[in-house]
Design an enzyme around this catalytic site. Structure first.
Site, PDB file in Angstrom:
ATOM      1  N   PHE A 102      43.540  -3.968  90.826  1.00  0.00           N
ATOM      2  CA  PHE A 102      42.585  -5.096  90.690  1.00  0.00           C
ATOM      3  C   PHE A 102      41.440  -5.101  91.346  1.00  0.00           C
ATOM      4  O   PHE A 102      40.454  -4.154  91.523  1.00  0.00           O
ATOM      5  CB  PHE A 102      43.631  -6.008  90.702  1.00  0.00           C
ATOM      6  CG  PHE A 102      44.492  -6.375  89.567  1.00  0.00           C
ATOM      7  CD1 PHE A 102      44.335  -6.531  88.491  1.00  0.00           C
ATOM      8  CD2 PHE A 102      45.954  -6.475  89.685  1.00  0.00           C
ATOM      9  CE1 PHE A 102      45.348  -6.693  87.398  1.00  0.00           C
ATOM     10  CE2 PHE A 102      46.805  -6.519  88.959  1.00  0.00           C
ATOM     11  CZ  PHE A 102      46.560  -6.532  87.558  1.00  0.00           C
ATOM     12  N   SER A 103      41.109  -5.968  92.068  1.00  0.00           N
ATOM     13  CA  SER A 103      39.892  -6.441  92.736  1.00  0.00           C
ATOM     14  C   SER A 103      39.459  -5.469  93.952  1.00  0.00           C
ATOM     15  O   SER A 103      38.387  -5.798  94.123  1.00  0.00           O
ATOM     16  CB  SER A 103      39.585  -8.017  92.964  1.00  0.00           C
ATOM     17  OG  SER A 103      39.914  -8.463  91.926  1.00  0.00           O
ATOM     18  N   ILE A 104      40.403  -4.589  94.407  1.00  0.00           N
ATOM     19  CA  ILE A 104      40.147  -3.853  95.339  1.00  0.00           C
ATOM     20  C   ILE A 104      38.994  -2.741  94.757  1.00  0.00           C
ATOM     21  O   ILE A 104      38.091  -2.343  95.658  1.00  0.00           O
ATOM     22  CB  ILE A 104      41.386  -2.960  95.908  1.00  0.00           C
ATOM     23  CG1 ILE A 104      42.189  -3.955  96.737  1.00  0.00           C
ATOM     24  CG2 ILE A 104      40.834  -1.559  96.464  1.00  0.00           C
ATOM     25  CD1 ILE A 104      43.599  -3.307  97.132  1.00  0.00           C
TER      26      ILE A 104
ATOM     27  N   MET B  14      38.890  -8.852  89.230  1.00  0.00           N
ATOM     28  CA  MET B  14      39.746  -9.877  89.183  1.00  0.00           C
ATOM     29  C   MET B  14      40.478 -10.318  90.206  1.00  0.00           C
ATOM     30  O   MET B  14      40.824  -9.592  91.163  1.00  0.00           O
ATOM     31  CB  MET B  14      40.805  -9.913  88.145  1.00  0.00           C
ATOM     32  CG  MET B  14      40.497  -9.722  86.719  1.00  0.00           C
ATOM     33  SD  MET B  14      41.573  -9.112  85.591  1.00  0.00           S
ATOM     34  CE  MET B  14      42.505 -10.308  85.091  1.00  0.00           C
TER      35      MET B  14
END
Lengths: 416, 416
Positions: free
Chosen positions: B133-135, B1
């Site tokens: 999250f999007s890491i 995300m």
């Protein structure tokens, strides 16, 4: 959760089958018979996988080992697997055969603090945390006993001194001591084969089992506890009930203002030089399952046993006062223990501070959980045994007579 | 995300309030406004707690650090908190003020491998895993790029070579490279302010958000992916979509036969001498959220950044081939990046192997996640910055212009 009624199941359990053959959760995604989810995770044989992978199915709270060095656990291997003894039917058996027959995932035997025997099976590894079920209770019990010793909990006070929310429940007129020793009278049937038993309400409220469609019951462990009613007279006799452990954990949290998992980390996992973090199952608002939810490795549990054998100090750290250990190992009232009838499987035992005391010549005492979880301490033989299993039958009634034979054989073997 | 649309929210975000004042989950049990559960965990300000406690709410898969020694992260403290710079509105600001204004939980700045600045706030500690999250995507992307480099994945092949189950979906005629660089055309709106956006279907299927009553949709991430349809032409332009990362993780698992978390443990966490285990959120059948579910400490993430800055080798261990790092840091097609309009917030950027590449004079590149998660690598300044936050706004659009100013100020300061 633990023993349930003392009756053995009507049929023998299914044959042991290893995770190597079952090949669960080893495809991306797992499909069909390979798939384990909340719907089948406690069925057999899926349960064999679940007990090593609980956190992948449910929320958990970490129990951190900290940044300190691992405490040494020196190895002094001895060929205990071939030790022969007579089983409870008088037939010859070896330790290795006993381990196979009882669906063992891990065993660690310490003698004088050295690892004399260590074996893993069913894909378990030295670093795998295993669900310990009611061994959890024994941690809660020792924490509470230590707080009683320090005067921070009064075991003769009423439970409601610490948890006024329980005023309308079975615990409303119960003393803390009756919670610690499970002599408080509460209607809570822990019979896994009876779908009307209260153990299922506990399992749904805690999130241990998925809730049935349309479930309208309590959403948390503590809300569930409030619904339970008195059944008999407090102090009359021992009846094994997981809910007492949850109440005891609640009292510990109120007395300390701390979360059970943080107490476990600070007082045990960080002090004992553990190899791995442990963790505990939590309900939907983060309340730990203080009677059933702990997961840890066999080696770290062996360190706990060694600390207890040594009177509460290990790795240069005092964890419990010696008086607390002695009070626990001395045991409880053996007459009261007969009240529930569990002496059929556990002859001569008593229960004290959430520990099972054998009252044998070696002064042995133990923690145990359903499906074959054991932490056994034999002071005279200077022996600690951790045995973690995934036996298809929850109750120990099916296996405990054999377990007692195995304890005796191991104690004799390590003394040689 | 991650970024969603590039628009800033209409209203400024609510004032920063610390967990010390909020006092969440600090009573037994937590009641009323103190309580965080699946129903409110991603609301603000509850989310400030959730990002440090995810595993207490959802199932997770461990990413084990192993038994090896912790790799040294030498400290060479410099007073970077007082470094002054101009914010994106031309107003004076210091690093400390920037951290407060952007709801920072942790920052670690490495210069030449030494910790020159480290600060925690909002109850976070050096050992606290934080939701990244999007890491997460950027780990999946580098794993895939390494496998392409080794010839184990063909980035010019169709996705269905590895995942035939996606034949009827948007990925049916898409190449792996279009998944890696997010240039595959799939209808998936990642707009957190639009309740009809597909991001919610992803969140329900994955278990990231609780499902609405009567939910009949896909039960797993992979079943959800099968439902998504093509929307445009593959390869035409970059559109940020989390579902590409999930497909890429699926391809990686098929190419290796291994679970993402086990790959992360073996190839990263065990090699880099991490201080703490990490973990990843999983769906109801154990599938990791390979685009959004990683949790790790700021210090361990800094070790990852340093490994990348050094070309893939750290702690005496090769993690990625240098060619893979160079291919990633070199970036993707900057014209295609403009397709979605994200260049408004991220001028001149491109996206390659699930990394954001700045194309600035310092050769900087970064991983990032919603609510302010950043891993920034500046090769010329020999600097790595980890910044973990709990900003009330998911999209970086609100903060990224300021972030760019801060990167420049920090790079200038560490060079002095």
């Amino acid at each position: 959760m633990a023993w349930g009624q003392a009756q053995a199941p009507a049929l023998p359990p299914p044959a042991s089958v290893s995770l190597d053959r079952l090949n669960y959760m080893n495809a991306y995604p797992p499909e069909g018979a390979q798939r384990i989810d909340r719907g089948n995770s406690y069925q057999y044989p899926q349960m064999r996988w679940t007990l090593q992978h609980l956190r992948e199915l449910q929320p958990t709270h970490n129990i951190r080992r900290g940044a300190g060095p691992v405490s040494p656990l020196p190895a002094d291997p001895r060929a205990l697997g071939g030790v022969a003894f007579e089983d409870d039917k008088g037939q010859p058996i070896t330790v290795d055969q006993w381990l196979e027959r009882t669906y063992t995932d891990a065993i660690v035997v310490l003698h004088q603090g050295r690892v004399v025997f260590e074996r893993y099976d069913n894909q378990m590894r030295p670093w795998t945390p295993h669900l310990l079920f009611s061994i959890t209770k024994s941690f809660t019990g020792l924490m509470a006993a230590q707080l009683v010793h320090e005067g921070r909990i009064d075991d003769q006070a009423l439970v409601v001194k610490y948890v006024p929310e329980l005023a309308g429940s079975a615990w409303g007129d119960m003393k803390v001591r009756d919670v610690m020793d499970m002599t408080g009278a509460v209607r809570f049937r822990e019979v896994y084969t009876d779908p009307t038993a209260e153990i299922f309400g506990y399992s749904w409220a805690s999130g241990m089992l998925p809730r049935p469609p349309g479930y309208q019951g309590p959403a948390t462990i503590y809300d569930f506890l409030k619904t339970l009613k008195k059944d008999g007279e407090h102090g009359e006799g021992f009846v094994y009930r997981t809910v007492h452990s949850e109440v005891l954990g609640w009292i510990v949290s109120r007395a300390t203002g701390r979360h059970w998992a943080e107490l476990m980390s600070e007082n045990l996992w960080q002090k004992l030089g553990m190899e791995e973090d442990a963790h505990v199952m939590v309900d939907s608002v983060g309340t730990p399952l203080q009677g059933a939810g702990l997961n840890a490795t066999a080696r770290d549990l062996a360190r706990v046993g060694e600390m207890l054998r040594l009177g509460g100090t290990y790795n240069g750290q005092k964890v419990f006062d010696r008086a607390v250990i002695e009070d626990t190992a001395r045991g409880g009232d053996r007459e009261k223990f007969r009240f529930q009838g569990l002496q059929a499987a556990r002859p001569g035992y008593s229960y004290r501070n959430q520990w099972w005391v054998l009252h044998n010549a070696d002064g042995a005492w133990e923690a145990s959980g359903i499906h074959g979880q054991m932490l056994h301490i034999n002071p005279k033989a200077e022996m600690v045994v951790v045995k973690l299993s995934s036996h298809p039958v929850a109750s120990a009634a099916f296996t405990h007579a054999l377990t007692l034979k195995a304890w005796a054989a191991l104690a004799q073997a390590v003394r040689r």
